[in-house]
Design a protein around this motif. Structure first.
Motif, PDB file in Angstrom:
ATOM      1  N   LEU A   7       0.814  -1.215   0.000  1.00 20.52           N
ATOM      2  CA  LEU A   7       0.000   0.000   0.000  1.00 20.52           C
ATOM      3  C   LEU A   7       0.847   1.264   0.000  1.00 20.52           C
ATOM      4  O   LEU A   7       0.334   2.348  -0.255  1.00 20.52           O
ATOM      5  N   ALA A  16      -5.274   4.444  -2.373  1.00 17.33           N
ATOM      6  CA  ALA A  16      -5.970   3.316  -1.755  1.00 17.33           C
ATOM      7  C   ALA A  16      -7.429   3.695  -1.506  1.00 17.33           C
ATOM      8  O   ALA A  16      -7.754   4.856  -1.293  1.00 17.33           O
ATOM      9  N   TYR A  62     -10.556   3.323   0.982  1.00 14.54           N
ATOM     10  CA  TYR A  62     -10.895   3.020   2.366  1.00 14.54           C
ATOM     11  C   TYR A  62     -12.409   2.982   2.500  1.00 14.54           C
ATOM     12  O   TYR A  62     -13.096   3.892   2.044  1.00 14.54           O
ATOM     13  N   ILE A  95      -9.238  -1.612   3.708  1.00 13.27           N
ATOM     14  CA  ILE A  95      -8.414  -1.012   2.667  1.00 13.27           C
ATOM     15  C   ILE A  95      -8.500  -1.962   1.485  1.00 13.27           C
ATOM     16  O   ILE A  95      -8.203  -3.153   1.616  1.00 13.27           O
ATOM     17  N   LYS A 140     -10.392   9.599   6.214  1.00 12.41           N
ATOM     18  CA  LYS A 140      -9.775   8.306   5.970  1.00 12.41           C
ATOM     19  C   LYS A 140      -8.687   7.984   6.996  1.00 12.41           C
ATOM     20  O   LYS A 140      -7.621   7.477   6.671  1.00 12.41           O
TER      21      LYS A 140
END
Length: 147
Positions: free
Chosen positions: A63, A97, A99, A111, A133
């Motif tokens: 990530l 990413a 969320y 995630i 987030k």
């Protein structure tokens, strides 16, 4: 800056010759350090800086960010009725990413990586803030469901 970073990188197992090769000349990239799960190198336009994750988190090289260690994977992130708690979007972007807050638990979120939802738990006493987030104080989070 690099002369102060070099001893730390060398101690972490990175050779001096590789510093310029792992930092791209443009953009931002983050890299894990061997044997140091809570530290990472952030390269910004070719310049490396050593960073430390927040307490209770580790650097996730997939990530490229610090996260609470994964407790459950997507295979375990299911409920009995529909088979899935959350649905990850199809338009996966490794630079951003996705969320998603758990639909019934304020302190749990997911995630999404490559279409797979990885469950994360907020530190005790915090809830997941969908707007920012991040895990945040309960009074700053709009969560009608209390766990």
């Amino acid at each position: 800056m690099i002369k102060h970073l070099l001893p730390l990188l060398l101690c972490a197992g990175l050779a001096a010759a590789t510093i310029s090769s792992f930092c791209p000349a443009e953009g931002i990239r983050r890299f894990s350090l061997p044997r140091l799960t809570t530290r990472f190198v952030q390269c910004t336009d070719g310049i490396p800086t050593l960073n430390e994750c927040e307490p209770g988190t580790v650097f996730d090289s997939r990530l490229e960010l610090c996260a609470v260690p994964v407790v459950e994977t997507a295979a375990a992130a299911t409920d009995d009725s529909s088979g899935r708690i959350v649905e990850c979007p199809d338009d996966y972007d490794p630079e951003r990413a996705t969320y998603i807050r758990h639909p019934t638990l304020c302190d749990v979120y997911f995630i999404c990586v490559g279409g797979i939802a990885h469950q994360q738990n907020c530190p005790p006493g915090t809830y997941f803030n969908s707007e920012l987030k991040v895990c945040d104080l309960p009074e700053k989070v709009d969560c009608a469901i209390h766990n």
